[in-house]
Scaffold this active site. Structure first.
Site, mmCIF file in Angstrom:
data_model
loop_
_atom_site.group_PDB
_atom_site.id
_atom_site.type_symbol
_atom_site.label_atom_id
_atom_site.label_comp_id
_atom_site.label_asym_id
_atom_site.label_seq_id
_atom_site.Cartn_x
_atom_site.Cartn_y
_atom_site.Cartn_z
ATOM 1 N N ASP A 145 -10.275 10.765 -33.477
ATOM 2 C CA ASP A 145 -9.390 10.416 -34.591
ATOM 3 C C ASP A 145 -10.176 10.299 -35.904
ATOM 4 O O ASP A 145 -11.355 9.930 -35.890
ATOM 5 C CB ASP A 145 -8.703 9.083 -34.265
ATOM 6 C CG ASP A 145 -7.539 8.795 -35.209
ATOM 7 O OD1 ASP A 145 -7.070 9.734 -35.884
ATOM 8 O OD2 ASP A 145 -7.108 7.637 -35.273
ATOM 9 N N GLY A 146 -9.511 10.604 -36.992
ATOM 10 C CA GLY A 146 -10.095 10.366 -38.318
ATOM 11 C C GLY A 146 -10.515 11.631 -39.046
ATOM 12 O O GLY A 146 -11.152 11.549 -40.099
ATOM 13 N N GLU A 194 3.014 14.629 -29.739
ATOM 14 C CA GLU A 194 3.545 14.091 -30.998
ATOM 15 C C GLU A 194 2.969 14.837 -32.208
ATOM 16 O O GLU A 194 3.519 14.771 -33.309
ATOM 17 C CB GLU A 194 3.238 12.595 -31.110
ATOM 18 C CG GLU A 194 4.013 11.717 -30.117
ATOM 19 C CD GLU A 194 3.584 11.852 -28.665
ATOM 20 O OE1 GLU A 194 2.394 12.151 -28.412
ATOM 21 O OE2 GLU A 194 4.428 11.685 -27.769
ATOM 22 N N GLY A 242 -8.632 13.718 -40.732
ATOM 23 C CA GLY A 242 -7.947 13.796 -42.022
ATOM 24 C C GLY A 242 -8.599 12.867 -43.041
ATOM 25 O O GLY A 242 -8.830 13.249 -44.201
ATOM 26 N N ARG A 243 -8.896 11.621 -42.602
ATOM 27 C CA ARG A 243 -9.512 10.652 -43.531
ATOM 28 C C ARG A 243 -10.917 11.089 -43.913
ATOM 29 O O ARG A 243 -11.353 10.916 -45.042
ATOM 30 C CB ARG A 243 -9.526 9.254 -42.890
ATOM 31 C CG ARG A 243 -8.199 8.531 -43.058
ATOM 32 C CD ARG A 243 -8.057 7.398 -42.096
ATOM 33 N NE ARG A 243 -7.746 7.875 -40.745
ATOM 34 C CZ ARG A 243 -7.706 7.090 -39.679
ATOM 35 N NH1 ARG A 243 -7.978 5.805 -39.795
ATOM 36 N NH2 ARG A 243 -7.393 7.605 -38.503
ATOM 37 N N TRP A 244 -11.647 11.682 -42.971
ATOM 38 C CA TRP A 244 -12.990 12.191 -43.266
ATOM 39 C C TRP A 244 -12.906 13.224 -44.384
ATOM 40 O O TRP A 244 -13.707 13.197 -45.334
ATOM 41 C CB TRP A 244 -13.572 12.815 -41.996
ATOM 42 C CG TRP A 244 -14.979 13.328 -42.110
ATOM 43 C CD1 TRP A 244 -16.122 12.654 -41.807
ATOM 44 C CD2 TRP A 244 -15.379 14.641 -42.550
ATOM 45 N NE1 TRP A 244 -17.219 13.454 -42.029
ATOM 46 C CE2 TRP A 244 -16.792 14.679 -42.488
ATOM 47 C CE3 TRP A 244 -14.687 15.776 -42.993
ATOM 48 C CZ2 TRP A 244 -17.529 15.811 -42.843
ATOM 49 C CZ3 TRP A 244 -15.420 16.895 -43.355
ATOM 50 C CH2 TRP A 244 -16.822 16.913 -43.282
ATOM 51 N N ARG A 293 -7.408 18.814 -45.190
ATOM 52 C CA ARG A 293 -7.468 18.254 -43.832
ATOM 53 C C ARG A 293 -8.114 19.225 -42.846
ATOM 54 O O ARG A 293 -8.809 18.832 -41.919
ATOM 55 C CB ARG A 293 -6.053 17.899 -43.357
ATOM 56 C CG ARG A 293 -5.441 16.737 -44.105
ATOM 57 C CD ARG A 293 -4.016 16.470 -43.616
ATOM 58 N NE ARG A 293 -3.981 16.129 -42.204
ATOM 59 C CZ ARG A 293 -4.250 14.917 -41.726
ATOM 60 N NH1 ARG A 293 -4.554 13.926 -42.531
ATOM 61 N NH2 ARG A 293 -4.184 14.688 -40.437
ATOM 62 N N HIS A 333 -10.787 18.884 -39.465
ATOM 63 C CA HIS A 333 -10.630 19.402 -38.099
ATOM 64 C C HIS A 333 -11.776 20.365 -37.755
ATOM 65 O O HIS A 333 -12.291 20.371 -36.639
ATOM 66 C CB HIS A 333 -9.290 20.114 -37.952
ATOM 67 C CG HIS A 333 -8.104 19.192 -38.115
ATOM 68 N ND1 HIS A 333 -8.039 17.952 -37.528
ATOM 69 C CD2 HIS A 333 -6.939 19.332 -38.808
ATOM 70 C CE1 HIS A 333 -6.883 17.371 -37.835
ATOM 71 N NE2 HIS A 333 -6.207 18.183 -38.622
ATOM 72 N N ARG A 386 -12.362 5.574 -28.891
ATOM 73 C CA ARG A 386 -11.533 6.073 -29.999
ATOM 74 C C ARG A 386 -12.303 5.882 -31.298
ATOM 75 O O ARG A 386 -12.825 4.794 -31.559
ATOM 76 C CB ARG A 386 -10.200 5.332 -30.079
ATOM 77 C CG ARG A 386 -9.323 5.908 -31.207
ATOM 78 C CD ARG A 386 -7.943 5.310 -31.280
ATOM 79 N NE ARG A 386 -7.158 6.035 -32.268
ATOM 80 C CZ ARG A 386 -5.866 6.296 -32.178
ATOM 81 N NH1 ARG A 386 -5.180 5.873 -31.145
ATOM 82 N NH2 ARG A 386 -5.235 6.970 -33.124
ATOM 83 N N LEU A 446 -20.520 19.689 -15.503
ATOM 84 C CA LEU A 446 -19.627 18.749 -16.201
ATOM 85 C C LEU A 446 -18.243 19.380 -16.200
ATOM 86 O O LEU A 446 -18.125 20.592 -16.342
ATOM 87 C CB LEU A 446 -20.100 18.588 -17.670
ATOM 88 C CG LEU A 446 -19.151 17.861 -18.621
ATOM 89 C CD1 LEU A 446 -19.228 16.344 -18.389
ATOM 90 C CD2 LEU A 446 -19.502 18.159 -20.092
ATOM 91 N N GLU A 503 -12.426 0.852 -19.660
ATOM 92 C CA GLU A 503 -12.992 0.052 -20.741
ATOM 93 C C GLU A 503 -12.692 0.792 -22.050
ATOM 94 O O GLU A 503 -12.811 2.030 -22.113
ATOM 95 C CB GLU A 503 -14.508 -0.086 -20.569
ATOM 96 C CG GLU A 503 -14.911 -0.898 -19.362
ATOM 97 C CD GLU A 503 -14.454 -2.347 -19.447
ATOM 98 O OE1 GLU A 503 -14.433 -2.898 -20.563
ATOM 99 O OE2 GLU A 503 -14.105 -2.908 -18.392
HETATM 100 C C1 FPP Z 1 -6.997 13.296 -35.255
HETATM 101 O O1 FPP Z 1 -7.408 13.194 -36.603
HETATM 102 C C2 FPP Z 1 -7.401 14.559 -34.705
HETATM 103 C C3 FPP Z 1 -6.548 15.510 -34.214
HETATM 104 C C4 FPP Z 1 -5.091 15.363 -34.210
HETATM 105 C C5 FPP Z 1 -7.031 16.763 -33.702
HETATM 106 C C6 FPP Z 1 -8.357 16.715 -33.009
HETATM 107 C C7 FPP Z 1 -8.921 18.056 -33.135
HETATM 108 C C8 FPP Z 1 -10.214 18.382 -33.258
HETATM 109 C C9 FPP Z 1 -11.322 17.432 -33.158
HETATM 110 C C10 FPP Z 1 -10.604 19.753 -33.540
HETATM 111 C C11 FPP Z 1 -9.858 20.746 -32.744
HETATM 112 C C12 FPP Z 1 -10.440 20.947 -31.427
HETATM 113 C C13 FPP Z 1 -9.803 21.697 -30.537
HETATM 114 C C14 FPP Z 1 -10.497 22.077 -29.287
HETATM 115 C C15 FPP Z 1 -8.429 22.132 -30.791
HETATM 116 P P1 FPP Z 1 -6.285 13.033 -37.704
HETATM 117 O O2 FPP Z 1 -5.968 14.380 -38.219
HETATM 118 O O3 FPP Z 1 -5.110 12.297 -37.132
HETATM 119 O O4 FPP Z 1 -7.038 12.157 -38.748
HETATM 120 P P2 FPP Z 1 -6.405 11.072 -39.712
HETATM 121 O O5 FPP Z 1 -5.797 10.018 -38.815
HETATM 122 O O6 FPP Z 1 -7.577 10.579 -40.473
HETATM 123 O O7 FPP Z 1 -5.390 11.771 -40.564
#
Ligand code: FPP
Length: 276
Positions: A40-41, A87, A43-45, A53, A57, A208, A151, A227
């Protein structure tokens, strides 16, 4: 010409090229067999850097590569990554298309290296509403790597924990209606066999990133005794060091599974995680 997905340049280094990965020969005592990661994060990054955004990703894919390397090094058996939730279809169409494109490119660019590194790829989540080309790619990746043993990388894509449980309940109800099982046969062990994760141990640890403290429909059945470690770092900045910190926190936890005797601390894991 760089490979592109729609409007974006997707040139990225393949996964393990030029890197020396020293896999643990076997899992260290007390180390988690299965780690789940809620990435997660992104978009904020990106927002913090004034970037679109998509850039978050894209850098998230690089963090994913590093995480797979570290998982091999730490001797994990299973790594599950939450890459697209059911979602997530509610996001703008362009962003959904970007995430679909990134999945395709990840498989195109990295499957060879994953296969060479003896990584088995498994995908969990619904397949029926995915485009045929994506379904075919996922199936091909699973087929090609099915005999690998270093793995298991479980990609949760178009995944939802509650939807997975509902699908298992539907399938079991159908089995009962057809007379293959009796309702009284349904217990936790049988139910688990109807989940996407059948045969895979529950995650010992779920990490997370981004500071949010919730599961967001990730492994709702399987997380019963996991955990949970929440890290303040945004996913694109997650690296070996952050992974080590999460493993160190895990190994200092006392897992009692409702009983009174805790699992011993893993000093061996702590030592490996602390190694730079
Ligand atoms: C959440 O960050 C991240 C996602 C919804 C997508 C995760 C995807 C990747 C790490 C790259 C894609 C990898 C594959 C294999 C498809 P967010 O966009 O919700 O961030 P935010 O909460 O800061 O907006």
């Amino acid at each position: 010409m760089p490979e592109t997905a729609g409007r974006h340049d997707l040139t990225m280094p393949p996964m393990l090229t030029g890197e020396t990965v020293q896999p643990a020969q076997r899992r260290l005592p007390g180390a988690p067999a299965h780690v789940g990661v809620i990435m997660d994060g992104n978009g904020r990054w990106a927002a913090r850097r004034g970037l679109p955004r998509f850039e978050g990703h894209r850098h998230g894919v690089e963090a994913l590569r590093q995480t797979v390397r570290a998982a091999i090094e730490f001797g994990l058996d299973y790594l599950t990554v939450y890459s697209f939730s059911q979602e997530n279809w509610n996001r703008p169409v362009d962003e959904v298309a970007d995430l679909m494109g990134l999945l395709k490119r990840f498989i195109h660019n990295d499957l060879n290296e994953l296969d060479k590194a003896d990584v088995k790829v498994k995908v969990i989540g619904a397949r029926d509403n995915l485009k045929a080309d994506i379904r075919a790619l996922l199936e091909a990746a699973e087929e090609r790597t099915k005999d690998n043993t270093m793995l298991t990388l479980i990609v949760a894509f178009n995944y939802g924990g509650r939807q997975e449980i509902a699908a298992a309940a539907r399938a079991l109800a159908q089995e009962a209606v057809s007379g293959h099982i009796k309702p009284a046969d349904i217990d936790e062990a049988l139910f688990s066999r109807y989940l996407d994760t059948a045969g895979i141990p529950d995650p010992d640890l779920i990490i997370r990133t981004s500071g949010e403290q919730r599961l967001s429909n990730f492994m709702m059945w399987q997380a019963a005794y996991s955990e949970l470690v929440f890290l303040p770092v945004h996913w694109p900045d997650f690296d070996r060091q952050a992974f080590s910190a999460a493993l160190a926190e895990y190994s200092a936890r006392d897992r009692r599974f409702g009983g009174v005797t805790g699992q011993y601390r893993s000093d061996a894991l702590l030592a490996r995680a602390a190694k730079t």
